[in-house]
Scaffold this active site. Sequence first.
Site, PDB file in Angstrom:
ATOM      1  N   ARG A   1       6.816  -0.359  -9.026  1.00 29.27           N
ATOM      2  CA  ARG A   1       5.638   0.465  -9.303  1.00 29.27           C
ATOM      3  C   ARG A   1       5.826   1.292 -10.559  1.00 29.27           C
ATOM      4  O   ARG A   1       4.852   1.654 -11.192  1.00 29.27           O
ATOM      5  CB  ARG A   1       5.370   1.405  -8.113  1.00 29.27           C
ATOM      6  CG  ARG A   1       4.786   0.683  -6.933  1.00 29.27           C
ATOM      7  CD  ARG A   1       4.654   1.601  -5.754  1.00 29.27           C
ATOM      8  NE  ARG A   1       5.944   1.959  -5.196  1.00 29.27           N
ATOM      9  CZ  ARG A   1       6.106   2.758  -4.150  1.00 29.27           C
ATOM     10  NH1 ARG A   1       5.051   3.300  -3.583  1.00 29.27           N
ATOM     11  NH2 ARG A   1       7.298   3.014  -3.671  1.00 29.27           N
TER      12      ARG A   1
ATOM     13  N   ASP B   1      11.734  -1.855  -6.276  1.00 30.46           N
ATOM     14  CA  ASP B   1      10.430  -1.237  -6.500  1.00 30.46           C
ATOM     15  C   ASP B   1       9.964  -1.595  -7.914  1.00 30.46           C
ATOM     16  O   ASP B   1      10.747  -1.491  -8.854  1.00 30.46           O
ATOM     17  CB  ASP B   1      10.583   0.288  -6.362  1.00 30.46           C
ATOM     18  CG  ASP B   1       9.272   1.009  -6.122  1.00 30.46           C
ATOM     19  OD1 ASP B   1       8.279   0.650  -6.778  1.00 30.46           O
ATOM     20  OD2 ASP B   1       9.258   1.935  -5.291  1.00 30.46           O
TER      21      ASP B   1
END
Length: 447
Positions: free
Chosen positions: A357, A355
């Site tokens: 983000r 990830d």
Amino acid sequence: MAKEDAADVAPDAQPQPVEQATDSPQQRLYNSRVVLTTYPAQLGIDPIPLTWGAPTAAERGPVVVSRNQDTFGKRNAIGAGGGSYCIYRALAVAIGALAPNHRPDFNMTQPTHEIGPFPAWSDPEKIVSMDPWGHATVEHYSDYLERGVDIRPTIAITQARMKLAEIDEAIEKGLLRRDGEVVTEGGELKVVKVASEPVWFLPGVARRFGISESTLRRALFEDTGGMYPELITRPDLKVFLPPIGGLTVYIFGDPKNIADPSKRLTMRVHDECNGSDVFGSDICTCKPYLVYSIEECAREAQNGGVGVVVYFRKEGRALGEVTKYLVYNARKRQEGGDTAANYFKRTEFVAGVKDMRFQALMPDILHWLGVTRIDRFISMSNMKYQAIVDSGIEIVERVSIPEDRMPADSKVEIEAKIADGYFTTGEVPTDAMLKEVKGRNWDEIAH
Ligand SMILES: [Zn+2]
């Protein structure tokens, strides 16, 4: 201060034409010397003061990033306005579609609704990835504009109506009522929208991630192909406008209710998933979550509270769609099929991380909106939850979508996420159970 001229501010500049100049208008756009970078003590470099977190817009000063001739020496920020669209603007200038000295006519562009100011706007730690005064350029910095400084808003506030097939369905089923306020007679949702482009206060961003400002600057320079040398040569400039996507806020009900602790707030923070959000892909739960949250937000507004959906342009966990599709392929082709047990592993094999983000910057927009408490948070992400709570906002209730709204193939993602720490009111699956949660086989996909 003397009027700057790009040609006067570049001791390292030298003629470096890529091609021999011709007489075309595009070739006459620039003088023959390229200003590769600038330095703090250079002749003609005199940035407009910018004090991040100052108590008022006037004391803070405008964010000035344009390399326009009249503005070049006054710049107090690195990068370019417009987020990722700065590249299209460059192309428009290159092909002669846009005059390089074009100045926007801001007449009648002002916000439709007033938001803030809130205490967080003048807290240099609470908001570090957007300009809290970015919507109020004309209101607060008109004197600069009148003097010819090229300043652009980085936030815009407007209002609109939304029409969604799923909302029609919800009305049909009696889950949502036409009240003429939140939902019109025609079944449209009334919404206030805020678009925001990224503006990073580099020392604050670095602190948020627990790294040094110089490490952040070096990485941003190196891993963008050396795109912004001023990250290295201008340590005096603390603000950077990165060429990345921004976000949109959708507000259902009166925006003033967001900061009012006596009003209930339902919220979803959604990261873009174009394949699901727009095209209805069933491999994940993105669209069902988005639709459910819009419905819940509208319902909260109808009950006298307010609903907020924040939509971040962070496609495919900010890994991008190409990486996402590579991972999809690997998931479907791997031995034993697409199981929840291997869900994150496949992403890590391709992208190196599961990830990108990094939700640490995400709460900035909530503080900008004046949020202090979220009554219903429509999300199962532990990372979003933690980032919001760590930033000082209370979350009263976490809400996941009803089971019957989850597409069958999305079970792989959901169960893997729950095992990884995502919120659930149900059972946390064991390793053995994860091996049993299988998605559709590759062969079942019609070609
Ligand atoms: Zn998705």
